[in-house]
Design a protein around this motif. Structure first.
Motif, PDB file in Angstrom:
ATOM      1  N   PRO A  43       0.906  -1.237  -0.096  1.00 27.99           N
ATOM      2  CA  PRO A  43      -0.212  -0.094   0.044  1.00 27.99           C
ATOM      3  C   PRO A  43       0.811   1.209   0.029  1.00 27.99           C
ATOM      4  N   LYS A  44       2.125   1.267   0.560  1.00 28.55           N
ATOM      5  CA  LYS A  44       2.655   2.456   0.802  1.00 28.55           C
ATOM      6  C   LYS A  44       3.581   2.637  -0.837  1.00 28.55           C
ATOM      7  N   THR A  45       3.202   3.835  -1.401  1.00 28.53           N
ATOM      8  CA  THR A  45       3.504   4.142  -2.837  1.00 28.53           C
ATOM      9  C   THR A  45       4.874   4.153  -2.884  1.00 28.53           C
ATOM     10  N   ARG A  72       6.391   0.510  -2.914  1.00 30.19           N
ATOM     11  CA  ARG A  72       5.950  -0.405  -3.947  1.00 30.19           C
ATOM     12  C   ARG A  72       6.772   0.299  -5.214  1.00 30.19           C
ATOM     13  N   LEU A 109      -8.673   3.336  -8.174  1.00 31.35           N
ATOM     14  CA  LEU A 109      -7.609   3.179  -7.279  1.00 31.35           C
ATOM     15  C   LEU A 109      -6.986   4.536  -6.980  1.00 31.35           C
ATOM     16  N   GLN A 110      -6.734   5.224  -8.053  1.00 33.24           N
ATOM     17  CA  GLN A 110      -6.059   6.400  -7.954  1.00 33.24           C
ATOM     18  C   GLN A 110      -6.530   7.505  -7.198  1.00 33.24           C
ATOM     19  N   ILE A 137      -8.599   6.824  -4.559  1.00 37.14           N
ATOM     20  CA  ILE A 137      -8.685   6.378  -3.217  1.00 37.14           C
ATOM     21  C   ILE A 137      -7.282   6.776  -2.539  1.00 37.14           C
ATOM     22  N   TYR A 138      -6.275   6.463  -3.466  1.00 36.17           N
ATOM     23  CA  TYR A 138      -4.944   6.616  -2.831  1.00 36.17           C
ATOM     24  C   TYR A 138      -4.420   8.150  -3.044  1.00 36.17           C
ATOM     25  N   LEU A 183      -3.337   9.810  -5.689  1.00 38.58           N
ATOM     26  CA  LEU A 183      -2.074   9.572  -6.447  1.00 38.58           C
ATOM     27  C   LEU A 183      -2.176  10.674  -7.361  1.00 38.58           C
ATOM     28  N   ASP A 223       1.173   0.577  -9.934  1.00 41.10           N
ATOM     29  CA  ASP A 223       0.413   0.709  -8.717  1.00 41.10           C
ATOM     30  C   ASP A 223      -0.906  -0.155  -8.993  1.00 41.10           C
ATOM     31  N   MET A 225      -2.542  -2.489  -6.179  1.00 39.16           N
ATOM     32  CA  MET A 225      -2.927  -2.050  -4.827  1.00 39.16           C
ATOM     33  C   MET A 225      -4.098  -2.491  -4.556  1.00 39.16           C
ATOM     34  N   ASP A 240      -8.206  -1.448   0.246  1.00 36.61           N
ATOM     35  CA  ASP A 240      -8.374  -1.115   1.551  1.00 36.61           C
ATOM     36  C   ASP A 240      -7.465  -2.049   2.279  1.00 36.61           C
TER      37      ASP A 240
END
Length: 602
Positions: A205-207, A210, A288-289, A291-292, A294, A301, A304, A307
């Protein structure tokens, strides 16, 4: 996270017990000697005798008995090697048996040549006389136009071990030679390996972590791209030569013949998914983008979790409860098979240096199944194990009901029982919670694991693979630059401008062994199309649908893929099941989006 231990240092209870195949090395070596003696006797007793339907059936009986012994021996050699590619003894054993198997194949190749030389009328008569071998005789009739002179067949069989060399070289490069260095993110050092990247860092989860892992993983792969590309080119050129020798118009036609699938069914899976699934998956990538938070969505990514806080850590022991609960709908006999896999140590859970990546299920005829997985404790492992137990269940029933020649279904169908179990697992999890966060997590698990893996990862491999074979059919070769360009082109076509391709995305072709197994990648989506429809039937109808499914599993390879699907109440001669499945994926993504808004509003 620690570096992976040597195989000798892992807990034995987490490894599989191959002593159920051979108690010790002496027993294995004796079995090899016996097989060599039996092959010589087979040649002596049957060569030149296959002249009518009765003698054909007698020869097939003896040939089947020999092949059953060889399956057990080869499984032992391959399985022992797969858990530790740094083990010289295991690697040598596998190589040595490969040479012996090639010699036996050459010795016994006369059987298929003599059977093929029989008239079609005689073969049809044999098919009517022997229900047990009807499928074999029908296949011989179908392939008769492509059979070569007996001496040529004998020569090709003698080279069978050499034809396997590219796959062995690929695995050796991947698992023994590539050494991944540690990577650094946010001032902290992390260890990296094939297993840890695919089992952990790819979905971290940590960009920063990752993306740093992806960069180091790709930079290391890139150093081996030319060797790996040359290995792959060698493989496809051998396939092209074989297809030309046998008189096929295309390598693709040659490889599809074995699957009992026509070109339209193959092309449909790739073309429809590339066009109609892509918009749904682009929407998922954008979700996804968001939610995170980014700035941009990159290829690094895409794995990911929606949650990560709802990603429970699951032990091997706890996984057994999940399997029993989710697969109970399949009945007591099925669950007994699942529980024996645990109690009899048929599953290799250990993480160790040199172990093959991913997961697989090997089911040597008459000897149960063996499952390889590297357990990391994530929910993904639960889905993967359910998948592999689906293969085990399939062969449990097929091997029980069919002879060796009829036990294995077409590749087109082979992934249906495995992905069916993933659907049953997801349905079980959904049924047991009303919490919107948990529901979103389960739905995203289905999309991000089951469907992404089979309808995106493997399907994009298939689209890439088709381009490779089209190039080879036109008389071309491939190298690292060409393969990188082809892969990047497929990824960009599917993801459009919703995802930026990091440097290294194009190297994804280096990660899969499927390219050395014929037209395997597209069959994941084919199997999941069947299992999606079947899972819906089980949800709505319960036991009658399960009985239909178990009946289908028992048929093994005695029917063609379309006939197997029909037994399960599904018509794959049309595009309806595929389009229904794509619509279902779209509905899942819409529901994830709706739940996300609901959660954010709380």
């Amino acid at each position: 996270m620690k570096s992976l231990p040597k195989r000798a240092r892992v807990n034995e209870q987490e490894t599989w017990n191959l002593r159920t195949l051979f108690e010790n090395e002496q027993d294995y070596e004796q079995a090899v000697k016996n097989a060599e003696i039996e092959a010589t006797a087979f040649e002596k007793n049957y060569k030149g005798t296959i002249v009518d339907s009765t003698s054909a059936i007698l020869a097939l009986d003896a040939y089947r008995r020999l092949q059953e012994k060889l399956v057990k021996i080869s499984s032992y050699a391959e399985l022992a090697a797969s858990v530790d590619l740094t083990n010289d003894q295991a690697q040598m054993r596998e190589s040595q048996f490969g040479s012996i198997a090639a010699k036996i194949a050459s010795q016994t190749s006369f059987a298929m040549s003599e059977l093929t030389e029989l008239s079609e009328e005689t073969l049809q008569q044999a098919s009517k006389q022997s229900e047990e071998y009807a499928t074999v005789f029908d296949k011989i009739i179908r392939e008769k136009p492509h059979q070569l002179h007996p001496e040529v067949e004998k020569t090709l069989a003698a080279f069978s071990s050499s034809f396997q060399a590219p796959y062995s070289m690929y695995n050796t490069t991947k698992m023994a030679d590539i050494d991944f260095p540690d990577f650094t993110a946010e001032g902290k050092v992390y260890p990296l390996s094939y297993v840890s990247f695919e089992g952990k860092w790819e979905s971290e989860p940590k960009t920063p972590v990752r993306r740093a892992a992806f960069e180091m993983f790709s930079d290391t792969l890139r150093k081996y791209q030319h060797t790996t590309a040359k290995t792959y080119d060698m493989h496809v050129q051998m396939e092209k030569t074989t297809s030309d020798l046998r008189g096929y118009d295309s390598v693709i036609d040659y490889l599809l013949m074995e699957q009992d699938v026509d070109r339209s069914m193959y092309n449909r899976q790739i073309d429809v998914i590339m066009k109609e699934l892509a918009p749904h998956m682009r929407k998922y990538a954008k979700l996804l983008q968001k939610i995170y938070g980014l700035n941009e969505m990159t290829f690094a990514d895409l794995k990911m979790p929606i949650d990560p806080l709802y990603e429970p850590s699951i032990t091997v022991e706890e996984s057994k409860n999940y399997m029993n609960d989710a697969l109970s709908v399949m009945g007591k006999d099925y669950l007994d098979m699942v529980n024996r896999a645990y109690s009899e140590r048929s599953i290799d859970f250990a993480q160790n240096e040199g172990k093959s990546t991913g997961a697989f299920c090997a089911s040597p005829y008459g000897n149960g199944s063996f499952i390889l997985i590297s357990w990391t404790g994530s929910m993904e492992d639960v889905f993967v194990l359910a998948h592999e137990l689906g293969h085990a269940g399939h062969f449990h029933y097929a091997n029980e009901a069919q002879n060796l020649f009829n036990s294995e279904s077409s590749l087109y169908f082979i992934e249906a029982p495995s992905t069916m179990n993933e659907m049953l697992m997801a349905n079980h999890l959904l049924k047991n919670s009303t919490d919107p966060k948990f529901k979103r997590w389960v739905l995203s698990s289905i999309v991000a694991r089951t469907y992404y893996h089979n309808f995106v990862t493997h399907l994009l491999e298939a689209a890439f693979q088709r381009k490779v074979y089209e190039r080879v059919d036109a008389g071309g070769n491939v190298n690292a630059t060409i393969l990188n360009n082809l892969k990047r082109g497929v990824l960009e076509e599917f993801w459009g401008d919703s995802v930026r391709m990091n440097d290294g995305a194009e190297l994804t072709w280096m990660r899969q062994p499927h390219y050395y197994m014929g037209l395997y990648p597209y069959t994941y989506s084919a199997g999941l199309t069947i299992s999606t429809e079947m899972a819906q039937r089980v949800l709505k109808e319960g036991k009658p649908a399960v009985e239909d499914w178990l009946h289908t599993l028992r048929a093994g390879g005695s029917k063609k893929p379309a006939e197997l699907a029909k037994m399960a109440g599904i018509d794959i001669t049309t595009d309806k099941p595929l389009r229904d499945t794509i619509s279902y994926i779209g509905e899942l993504i819409d529901e994830i989006e709706k739940l996300t808004k609901e959660i954010e509003a709380q």
